[in-house]
Scaffold this active site. Structure first.
Site, PDB file in Angstrom:
ATOM      1  N   HIS A 385       0.847  -1.192   0.000  1.00  0.00           N
ATOM      2  CA  HIS A 385       0.000   0.000   0.000  1.00  0.00           C
ATOM      3  C   HIS A 385       0.890   1.253   0.000  1.00  0.00           C
ATOM      4  O   HIS A 385       1.753   1.413   0.864  1.00  0.00           O
ATOM      5  CB  HIS A 385      -0.959   0.020   1.188  1.00  0.00           C
ATOM      6  CG  HIS A 385      -1.950   1.132   1.058  1.00  0.00           C
ATOM      7  ND1 HIS A 385      -3.115   1.006   0.320  1.00  0.00           N
ATOM      8  CD2 HIS A 385      -1.918   2.413   1.485  1.00  0.00           C
ATOM      9  CE1 HIS A 385      -3.749   2.155   0.326  1.00  0.00           C
ATOM     10  NE2 HIS A 385      -3.046   3.030   1.024  1.00  0.00           N
ATOM     11  N   ALA A 386       0.660   2.139  -0.969  1.00  0.00           N
ATOM     12  CA  ALA A 386       1.558   3.283  -1.164  1.00  0.00           C
ATOM     13  C   ALA A 386       1.585   4.206   0.048  1.00  0.00           C
ATOM     14  O   ALA A 386       0.554   4.462   0.665  1.00  0.00           O
ATOM     15  CB  ALA A 386       1.109   4.075  -2.392  1.00  0.00           C
ATOM     16  N   HIS A 415       0.231  11.612  -6.286  1.00  0.00           N
ATOM     17  CA  HIS A 415      -0.358  11.745  -4.937  1.00  0.00           C
ATOM     18  C   HIS A 415       0.732  11.670  -3.873  1.00  0.00           C
ATOM     19  O   HIS A 415       0.814  12.529  -2.985  1.00  0.00           O
ATOM     20  CB  HIS A 415      -1.404  10.637  -4.726  1.00  0.00           C
ATOM     21  CG  HIS A 415      -1.949  10.574  -3.333  1.00  0.00           C
ATOM     22  ND1 HIS A 415      -3.130  11.195  -2.968  1.00  0.00           N
ATOM     23  CD2 HIS A 415      -1.482   9.979  -2.201  1.00  0.00           C
ATOM     24  CE1 HIS A 415      -3.354  10.986  -1.679  1.00  0.00           C
ATOM     25  NE2 HIS A 415      -2.371  10.237  -1.188  1.00  0.00           N
ATOM     26  N   GLU A 416       1.571  10.655  -3.956  1.00  0.00           N
ATOM     27  CA  GLU A 416       2.608  10.466  -2.935  1.00  0.00           C
ATOM     28  C   GLU A 416       3.611  11.616  -2.952  1.00  0.00           C
ATOM     29  O   GLU A 416       4.061  12.072  -1.898  1.00  0.00           O
ATOM     30  CB  GLU A 416       3.327   9.129  -3.141  1.00  0.00           C
ATOM     31  CG  GLU A 416       2.437   7.902  -2.946  1.00  0.00           C
ATOM     32  CD  GLU A 416       1.712   7.876  -1.611  1.00  0.00           C
ATOM     33  OE1 GLU A 416       2.253   8.410  -0.626  1.00  0.00           O
ATOM     34  OE2 GLU A 416       0.593   7.347  -1.547  1.00  0.00           O
ATOM     35  N   HIS A 419       2.610  14.475  -0.790  1.00  0.00           N
ATOM     36  CA  HIS A 419       3.017  14.356   0.616  1.00  0.00           C
ATOM     37  C   HIS A 419       4.483  14.752   0.775  1.00  0.00           C
ATOM     38  O   HIS A 419       4.852  15.490   1.690  1.00  0.00           O
ATOM     39  CB  HIS A 419       2.867  12.907   1.090  1.00  0.00           C
ATOM     40  CG  HIS A 419       1.441  12.426   1.202  1.00  0.00           C
ATOM     41  ND1 HIS A 419       0.479  13.110   1.916  1.00  0.00           N
ATOM     42  CD2 HIS A 419       0.828  11.306   0.726  1.00  0.00           C
ATOM     43  CE1 HIS A 419      -0.667  12.414   1.864  1.00  0.00           C
ATOM     44  NE2 HIS A 419      -0.482  11.331   1.144  1.00  0.00           N
ATOM     45  N   GLU A 443      -3.667  15.025   2.085  1.00  0.00           N
ATOM     46  CA  GLU A 443      -4.093  14.095   1.045  1.00  0.00           C
ATOM     47  C   GLU A 443      -4.431  14.802  -0.266  1.00  0.00           C
ATOM     48  O   GLU A 443      -4.497  14.164  -1.318  1.00  0.00           O
ATOM     49  CB  GLU A 443      -5.302  13.282   1.523  1.00  0.00           C
ATOM     50  CG  GLU A 443      -5.024  12.397   2.730  1.00  0.00           C
ATOM     51  CD  GLU A 443      -3.850  11.444   2.527  1.00  0.00           C
ATOM     52  OE1 GLU A 443      -3.568  11.079   1.371  1.00  0.00           O
ATOM     53  OE2 GLU A 443      -3.213  11.074   3.534  1.00  0.00           O
ATOM     54  N   HIS A 544      -6.502   0.572   5.466  1.00  0.00           N
ATOM     55  CA  HIS A 544      -6.567   1.573   6.530  1.00  0.00           C
ATOM     56  C   HIS A 544      -7.202   1.069   7.817  1.00  0.00           C
ATOM     57  O   HIS A 544      -7.066   1.712   8.852  1.00  0.00           O
ATOM     58  CB  HIS A 544      -7.290   2.817   6.004  1.00  0.00           C
ATOM     59  CG  HIS A 544      -6.609   3.405   4.798  1.00  0.00           C
ATOM     60  ND1 HIS A 544      -6.593   2.768   3.572  1.00  0.00           N
ATOM     61  CD2 HIS A 544      -5.898   4.543   4.627  1.00  0.00           C
ATOM     62  CE1 HIS A 544      -5.909   3.489   2.697  1.00  0.00           C
ATOM     63  NE2 HIS A 544      -5.480   4.576   3.314  1.00  0.00           N
ATOM     64  N   TYR A 554      -9.551  11.523   3.430  1.00  0.00           N
ATOM     65  CA  TYR A 554      -9.635  11.348   1.976  1.00  0.00           C
ATOM     66  C   TYR A 554     -10.933  11.933   1.429  1.00  0.00           C
ATOM     67  O   TYR A 554     -10.968  12.448   0.321  1.00  0.00           O
ATOM     68  CB  TYR A 554      -9.517   9.877   1.590  1.00  0.00           C
ATOM     69  CG  TYR A 554      -8.232   9.242   2.059  1.00  0.00           C
ATOM     70  CD1 TYR A 554      -7.016   9.549   1.457  1.00  0.00           C
ATOM     71  CD2 TYR A 554      -8.224   8.352   3.135  1.00  0.00           C
ATOM     72  CE1 TYR A 554      -5.832   8.970   1.895  1.00  0.00           C
ATOM     73  CE2 TYR A 554      -7.038   7.766   3.572  1.00  0.00           C
ATOM     74  CZ  TYR A 554      -5.850   8.085   2.948  1.00  0.00           C
ATOM     75  OH  TYR A 554      -4.681   7.511   3.388  1.00  0.00           O
TER      76      TYR A 554
HETATM   77  O1  X8Z Z   1      -4.180   5.420   0.911  1.00  0.00           O
HETATM   78  C1  X8Z Z   1      -4.115   6.220  -0.008  1.00  0.00           C
HETATM   79  C2  X8Z Z   1      -2.759   6.700  -0.507  1.00  0.00           C
HETATM   80  C3  X8Z Z   1      -1.779   6.826   0.590  1.00  0.00           C
HETATM   81  S1  X8Z Z   1      -2.139   8.100   1.706  1.00  0.00           S
HETATM   82  C4  X8Z Z   1      -2.235   5.727  -1.528  1.00  0.00           C
HETATM   83  N1  X8Z Z   1      -5.238   6.630  -0.641  1.00  0.00           N
HETATM   84  C5  X8Z Z   1      -6.548   6.164  -0.248  1.00  0.00           C
HETATM   85  C6  X8Z Z   1      -6.719   4.697  -0.546  1.00  0.00           C
HETATM   86  O2  X8Z Z   1      -5.928   4.149  -1.317  1.00  0.00           O
HETATM   87  O3  X8Z Z   1      -7.650   4.085  -0.031  1.00  0.00           O
HETATM   88  C7  X8Z Z   1      -5.293   7.590  -1.741  1.00  0.00           C
HETATM   89  C8  X8Z Z   1      -6.739   7.630  -2.147  1.00  0.00           C
HETATM   90  C9  X8Z Z   1      -7.513   6.985  -1.043  1.00  0.00           C
HETATM   91 ZN    ZN Z   2      -1.974   9.953   0.830  1.00  0.00          ZN
END
Ligand code: X8Z
Ligand code: ZN
Length: 662
Positions: A385-386, A415-416, A419, A443, A544, A554
């Protein structure tokens, strides 16, 4: 990493709590090796001291967690839990020490720092040291379980195991009903073993939250918005109300197309809900992969970025191949492919960096390129997970991804880097202000840039071909963006609706899964095609939840990013329709953005928002303005259809009758 609060959160309460068990005037216990508390220290001196202590301890924690996430095994897991325990114990101690300055004269910055200290955690630790240790162990364990999750089929020699990335590939590319169902269900087998741990985790953090003076962990999470917890909850309702009609139109159109593709029995579940495994995404949070089914006008301006990225990889592959005169050995073949994958991932990242530097921002430090994890290692498990990491609160910034050459990963890199550029912009702030104005801001930074990736921009970097100027191509490009952004909105809301309920006790462990699917039905209008009883733990299959990263951020980000985008377009002097604006290369927009980023969390977010946009409220009208052409088009397409859905079985279902169109 960006979710550092969450990590900190774990640590916060421990020593403070043990303090409250003895006499209030006694100095707070400090971790072994921690600085001695100077006598007669003023509040401002206290804040300066803990800022430096925090810098050192947070760095140590980040290093341990980086290892645990990029090298999953029992040792890295134990060490990261231990480091987290130490860190959280110290955080509690700082909070305890800060009590002595209550009501005393101090600078506004010091007062804000002390306020943030108490909130700077998503994982409030219980005061009992044994429970704190248990909490950090559970947290590290769940993170590892998610990262190493596998779905295995077949026996013995014939056994085949697939991880999240491969199962996501199936949903992205297969259009076979059963194949997709198998991949979707398969991934959801990784989470039932987390259910016990998660239940215990909830008890432990709730105890920590109560020790810090909050009703429960959810209330603590809602307290981080420079407004009352009830107010931010109401704000999210208000914003959802603004965008819900647009979502309903997209949902309606998608349902029609799914029915056409899979048949009117299989393309829909129950009273108008969309089948969870058919939306091209494991959690139905981004429908961009359904482009082949949902593209409004075929041939009107191709926006197939994935094909161009794949071609980039092929080119890199051929280049590697040319280095061999004869046939490479099987080992060399594997190396060759990996070199090409890494090269492609770095090129994609350089492309993203280029957008930021075009705005006048700095190039990423050399160490970023050395320390970042670009692709999935093949010799060990990692959390794919990024995430973006601010390791030493200075120049050591990194990202951790398992990049593949596709559009989704390409935009995730932008996106990354959002941050990362936030981290770089606020390095000069004191460490405790190293945070977003609110977590939704953090975010939204990179996603704002993604909005500026217009077809013209994509054309200019050679990722798509010549673009025609027509209403058809406009609708296509709007649809492409809506499948990423509009489909996400109710998902962004429902995750924490579930967790707020779990934390406040209105959702009990024996209802975890039922409540999850009720919320999915209510907000997203999606449903599983087979019953998902309490033998499952479907929330645990979304990063998450086991990773304990709050999710409201988000949702807020998806509103804020359109506000930021509009303001940066204004700053760039742009005059046309919002959806055509790109501020690529515009230094005025860049300077304005950087000024906002450099503030970090040093002032209430409302002030920061006002400096950028002129207003101090979050507001979804920029999204509606952006998608106005698509919304009109969708209404036409949906004419004669009964849109909306019945989330049967939910307490709120009756309140939401199906809306009629046409
Ligand atoms: O978790 C993330 C990023 C890292 S902060 C990749 N996002 C959420 C997800 O993947 O559920 C970005 C969009 C929503
Ligand atoms: Zn993020």
């Amino acid at each position: 990493m960006i979710h550092r609060h969450a990590l900190l959160a774990l640590a916060v309460a421990a020593s403070l709590l043990s303090l409250s068990a003895c006499k209030k005037e006694e100095p707070a216990p400090t971790a072994p090796g921690a600085a001695v508390i100077p006598e007669g220290e003023t509040a401002d001196q206290f804040v300066a001291r803990i800022n430096e202590e925090y810098r050192a301890l947070a760095t140590e924690l980040n290093r341990a967690q980086w290892l645990a996430s990029t090298y999953i095994n029992a040792d890295s897991e134990a060490l990261s839990a231990k480091t987290n325990e130490r860190f959280l114990g110290q955080l509690n101690s700082w909070i305890a020490q800060s009590r002595k300055f209550e009501g005393q004269q101090m600078s506004p910055d010091s007062a804000r720092t002390i306020m943030l200290l108490k909130l700077n955690t998503a994982m409030p630790p219980p005061k009992d040291p044994a429970k704190l240790a248990e909490l950090t162990q559970i947290a590290s364990k769940m993170e590892g379980m998610y990262g190493s999750g596998k779905y295995c089929t077949g026996e013995g020699e014939a056994q085949k195991c697939r991880q999240l990335g491969e199962l996501e590939d199936v949903l992205r590319t297969s259009r076979d009903y059963t194949t997709q169902l198998d991949a979707w269900q398969g991934w959801h087998t990784i989470s039932p073993p987390m259910r016990q741990d998660y239940t215990r985790f909830v008890d432990l953090v709730n105890e920590g939250a109560r020790d810090l003076g909050f009703a429960d962990t959810g209330e603590m999470w809602r307290s981080g918005y420079d407004m009352a917890p009830a107010e931010i909850a109401a704000e999210t309702d208000r914003l959802w109300g603004q965008v819900k009609p647009l979502y309903e139109q997209l949902h309606c159109y998608t349902r029609t197309k799914l029915k056409a593709k899979y048949g009117s029995d299989k393309g829909v579940v129950g009273d108008g809900l969309l089948p969870a495994h058919l939306l091209g995404n494991m959690w139905q949070q981004d429908w961009g992969n359904l482009w082949d089914i949902l593209e409004p006008y075929q041939g009107a301006g191709s926006l197939d970025i994935t094909s161009s990225l794949k071609a980039m990889y092929e080119e890199n592959y051929r280049e590697q191949q040319r280095k061999f005169s004869g046939e490479p050995t099987p080992e060399q073949q594997v190396e060759l492919e990996r070199t090409a994958q890494l090269g492609t991932a770095k090129q994609m990242t350089e492309r993203a960096q280029d957008f930021y530097t075009s705005l006048g921002m700095q190039a990423l430090p050399e160490s970023y390129w050395e320390k970042t994890q670009f692709i999935k290692p093949r010799d060990r498990d990692v959390v794919c997970h990024a995430s973006a990491w601010e390791v030493n609160m200075a120049e050591d910034v990194r990202t951790k991804m398992c990049i593949k050459p596709n559009e989704e990963d390409f935009t995730t890199i932008y996106h990354e880097l959002g941050h990362v550029y936030y981290y770089l912009a606020y390095t000069k702030q004191p460490p405790l202000f190293h945070s977003g104005a609110n977590d939704g801001f953090h975010e939204a930074i990179g996603d704002t840039i993604v909005l500026a990736m217009t077809p013209q921009y994509l054309r200019s970097i050679g990722l798509v071909g010549e673009q025609q100027q027509s209403n058809e191509s406009l609708i296509n490009s709007q649809m492409r963006m809506a499948l990423q952004k509009v489909s996400f909105l109710p998902f962004g809301l429902m995750i924490d609706r579930w967790r707020w309920g779990v934390f406040d006790g209105s959702i009990k462990p024996d209802n975890y899964n039922k409540a999850w699917w009720e919320l999915k039905a209510k907000y997203q209008g999606v449903a599983p095609v087979t019953p998902r009883g309490e033998e499952n733990f479907d929330p645990g299959a979304k990063y998450h939840v086991p990773g304990n990263t709050p999710y409201t951020r988000y949702f807020l980000s998806h509103v804020l990013q359109f506000q930021f985008y509009k303001s940066l377009c204004d700053a760039a002097g742009y005059k046309g329709p919002l959806y055509e604006c790109s501020f690529y290369g515009n230094k005025e927009a860049g300077a304005k953005y950087l000024a906002m980023l450099s503030k970090g969390a040093s002032q209430p977010w409302q002030k920061t928002l006002k400096e950028l946009t002129g207003g101090e409220k979050m507001d979804a009208s920029a999204i509606l303005e952006y998608f106005a052409p698509l919304q009109t088009w969708l209404k036409e397409q949906n004419e004669g259809q009964t849109c909306g859905w019945q989330a049967s079985g939910t307490a709120t279902a009756a309140a939401k009758p199906a809306t009629k169109q046409g």
